[in-house]
Design a protein around this motif. Structure first.
Motif, mmCIF file in Angstrom:
data_model
loop_
_atom_site.group_PDB
_atom_site.id
_atom_site.type_symbol
_atom_site.label_atom_id
_atom_site.label_comp_id
_atom_site.label_asym_id
_atom_site.label_seq_id
_atom_site.Cartn_x
_atom_site.Cartn_y
_atom_site.Cartn_z
ATOM 1 N N ARG A 1 0.974 -1.113 -0.078
ATOM 2 C CA ARG A 1 0.011 0.125 -0.138
ATOM 3 C C ARG A 1 0.744 1.183 -0.041
ATOM 4 N NH1 ARG A 1 -2.976 -3.164 -1.549
ATOM 5 N NH2 ARG A 1 -4.809 -3.862 -0.624
ATOM 6 N N ASN A 2 2.092 1.268 -0.532
ATOM 7 C CA ASN A 2 2.876 2.406 -0.502
ATOM 8 C C ASN A 2 2.486 3.488 -1.568
ATOM 9 O OD1 ASN A 2 5.371 3.739 -0.261
ATOM 10 N ND2 ASN A 2 6.124 3.162 -2.182
ATOM 11 N N VAL A 3 2.379 4.714 -0.874
ATOM 12 C CA VAL A 3 1.992 5.831 -1.502
ATOM 13 C C VAL A 3 2.872 6.507 -2.271
ATOM 14 C CG1 VAL A 3 0.677 8.164 -1.130
ATOM 15 C CG2 VAL A 3 0.178 6.239 0.397
ATOM 16 N N ASP A 4 2.625 6.236 -3.664
ATOM 17 C CA ASP A 4 3.571 7.063 -4.519
ATOM 18 C C ASP A 4 2.972 7.429 -6.010
ATOM 19 O OD1 ASP A 4 5.638 7.966 -6.050
ATOM 20 O OD2 ASP A 4 6.710 5.901 -6.196
ATOM 21 N N ILE A 5 2.242 8.777 -5.567
ATOM 22 C CA ILE A 5 1.395 8.979 -6.595
ATOM 23 C C ILE A 5 2.109 10.343 -7.470
ATOM 24 C CG2 ILE A 5 -0.698 10.349 -7.331
ATOM 25 C CD1 ILE A 5 -1.685 8.914 -4.696
ATOM 26 N N ARG A 6 2.354 10.346 -8.811
ATOM 27 C CA ARG A 6 3.017 11.353 -9.471
ATOM 28 C C ARG A 6 2.122 11.816 -10.702
ATOM 29 N NH1 ARG A 6 8.997 8.688 -10.234
ATOM 30 N NH2 ARG A 6 9.096 7.558 -8.100
ATOM 31 N N LEU A 7 1.693 13.359 -10.600
ATOM 32 C CA LEU A 7 0.807 13.671 -11.319
ATOM 33 C C LEU A 7 1.351 15.008 -12.264
ATOM 34 C CD1 LEU A 7 -2.097 14.072 -8.687
ATOM 35 C CD2 LEU A 7 -1.706 12.376 -10.415
ATOM 36 N N GLU A 8 0.824 15.246 -13.328
ATOM 37 C CA GLU A 8 1.209 16.318 -14.175
ATOM 38 C C GLU A 8 -0.280 17.123 -14.194
ATOM 39 O OE1 GLU A 8 3.558 19.033 -16.211
ATOM 40 O OE2 GLU A 8 4.174 17.036 -15.080
ATOM 41 N N VAL A 9 -0.343 18.089 -13.413
ATOM 42 C CA VAL A 9 -1.661 18.920 -13.231
ATOM 43 C C VAL A 9 -1.786 20.024 -14.240
ATOM 44 C CG1 VAL A 9 -2.901 19.949 -11.501
ATOM 45 C CG2 VAL A 9 -1.639 18.111 -10.712
ATOM 46 N N GLN A 10 -2.915 20.118 -14.853
ATOM 47 C CA GLN A 10 -3.245 21.263 -15.648
ATOM 48 C C GLN A 10 -4.091 22.278 -14.818
ATOM 49 O OE1 GLN A 10 -5.285 20.489 -19.252
ATOM 50 N NE2 GLN A 10 -5.596 22.580 -19.735
ATOM 51 N N LEU A 11 -3.489 23.344 -14.445
ATOM 52 C CA LEU A 11 -4.366 24.243 -13.714
ATOM 53 C C LEU A 11 -5.432 24.779 -14.377
ATOM 54 C CD1 LEU A 11 -1.421 26.284 -12.099
ATOM 55 C CD2 LEU A 11 -2.521 24.296 -11.139
ATOM 56 N N ALA A 12 -6.544 24.945 -13.501
ATOM 57 C CA ALA A 12 -7.833 25.487 -14.257
ATOM 58 C C ALA A 12 -7.720 26.855 -14.220
ATOM 59 C CB ALA A 12 -8.991 25.262 -13.268
ATOM 60 N N ARG A 13 -8.556 27.695 -15.294
ATOM 61 C CA ARG A 13 -8.584 28.933 -15.555
ATOM 62 C C ARG A 13 -10.088 29.317 -15.317
ATOM 63 N NH1 ARG A 13 -4.231 30.584 -18.791
ATOM 64 N NH2 ARG A 13 -2.258 29.271 -18.148
ATOM 65 N N ALA A 14 -10.212 30.822 -14.677
ATOM 66 C CA ALA A 14 -11.579 31.229 -14.732
ATOM 67 C C ALA A 14 -12.418 31.418 -16.138
ATOM 68 C CB ALA A 14 -11.705 32.688 -13.837
ATOM 69 N N ASN A 15 -13.560 31.003 -16.226
ATOM 70 C CA ASN A 15 -14.205 31.359 -17.707
ATOM 71 C C ASN A 15 -14.402 32.639 -17.822
ATOM 72 O OD1 ASN A 15 -14.119 28.733 -18.024
ATOM 73 N ND2 ASN A 15 -16.221 28.397 -16.745
#
Length: 255
Positions: free
Chosen positions: A241-255
């Motif tokens: 159950r080792n926690v090892d999460i890697r993300l490439e996050v696209q930031l949201a913009r206001a509409n």
């Protein structure tokens, strides 16, 4: 024969490399509509290995992260070692910023063992989580800094709790200003979520151990509960159950 042996060696190296590394996954952050903030984040993704669910939203000033799990071994890993969430803003040094929370001392591990033998009495767990909600460690270009979570100052916010169903929740809010990020211009941000794996007693910090309410963000009661049946015992392997999460996050913009 030598060719066959070399081929098997190459396959073994590839297999080991695949097991030891975590694939970076794309994630699209949602815009933080007015008045929703961190307490309205609903985790929409789950890491299959650790069974840790996560959700991310942002606005012009903050990135908000919510983590949830009911998995007993993942809960054990988080409570006994802490989580380290590292940030790699676009165009900056990889993992140049990181938050360690909760900050776990050796004394906390001893307290956690006492909690395990005290179930279903949950008072000890509630007091332990209260002490965790007092401080965090933030790393930036100037090194590591101890963050006081009790006195809100418009800066980092972090809170950990457990409900009556045995679900652990961790909520985090990080100002973009602390990472030299202009959310209106920055499109992507790398993010990794891992079990810290080191005793904070070696980090040079000595968090205060005390009883009281931490600087919670949108979380009510329910911390004073047991971890649940079948909790922490030898039949679970922590590596499973080792926690090892890697993300490439696209930031949201206001509409």
């Amino acid at each position: 024969m030598k060719t066959i042996r070399n081929s098997w060696s190459l396959l073994l190296l590839i297999a080991l490399g695949g097991c030891s590394s975590s694939k970076t996954m794309p994630y699209a952050s949602k815009w933080n509509a007015p008045f929703s903030y961190v307490d309205e984040i609903k985790p929409d993704q789950q890491d299959q290995r650790s069974r840790l669910r996560y959700g991310i939203i942002n606005d012009d000033q903050y990135v908000y992260i919510t983590l949830k799990t009911k998995d007993p071994n993942t809960i054990q890993n988080i409570l006994s070692s802490g989580l380290k969430i590292a940030f790699s803003p676009e165009g900056q040094k990889k993992e140049g910023y990181a938050l360690t929370f909760p900050v776990v001392m050796k004394e906390d591990r001893k307290a956690l063992r006492r909690v395990e033998t005290d179930l279903p009495n949950s008072l000890g767990l509630g007091l332990l989580l209260d002490s965790y909600n007092k401080e965090a460690v933030w790393k930036d270009r100037d090194g590591q800094h101890l963050i006081d979570l009790v006195r809100p100052d418009g800066s980092i916010k972090s809170h950990i709790s457990m409900d009556r169903d045995g679900e652990l929740t961790e909520q985090i809010a990080i100002p973009f200003a602390l990472m030299n990020v202009n959310a209106r211009e920055t499109g992507m941000m790398g993010m990794s979520i891992k079990v810290d794996g080191q005793s904070s007693s070696n980090s040079g910090f000595s968090p205060r151990i005390g009883i009281g309410l931490g600087g919670g963000i949108g979380m009510g009661g329910g911390m004073g509960v047991g971890i649940g049946t079948g909790g922490y015992n030898s039949r679970y392997n922590g590596n499973d159950r080792n926690v090892d999460i890697r993300l490439e996050v696209q930031l949201a913009r206001a509409n």
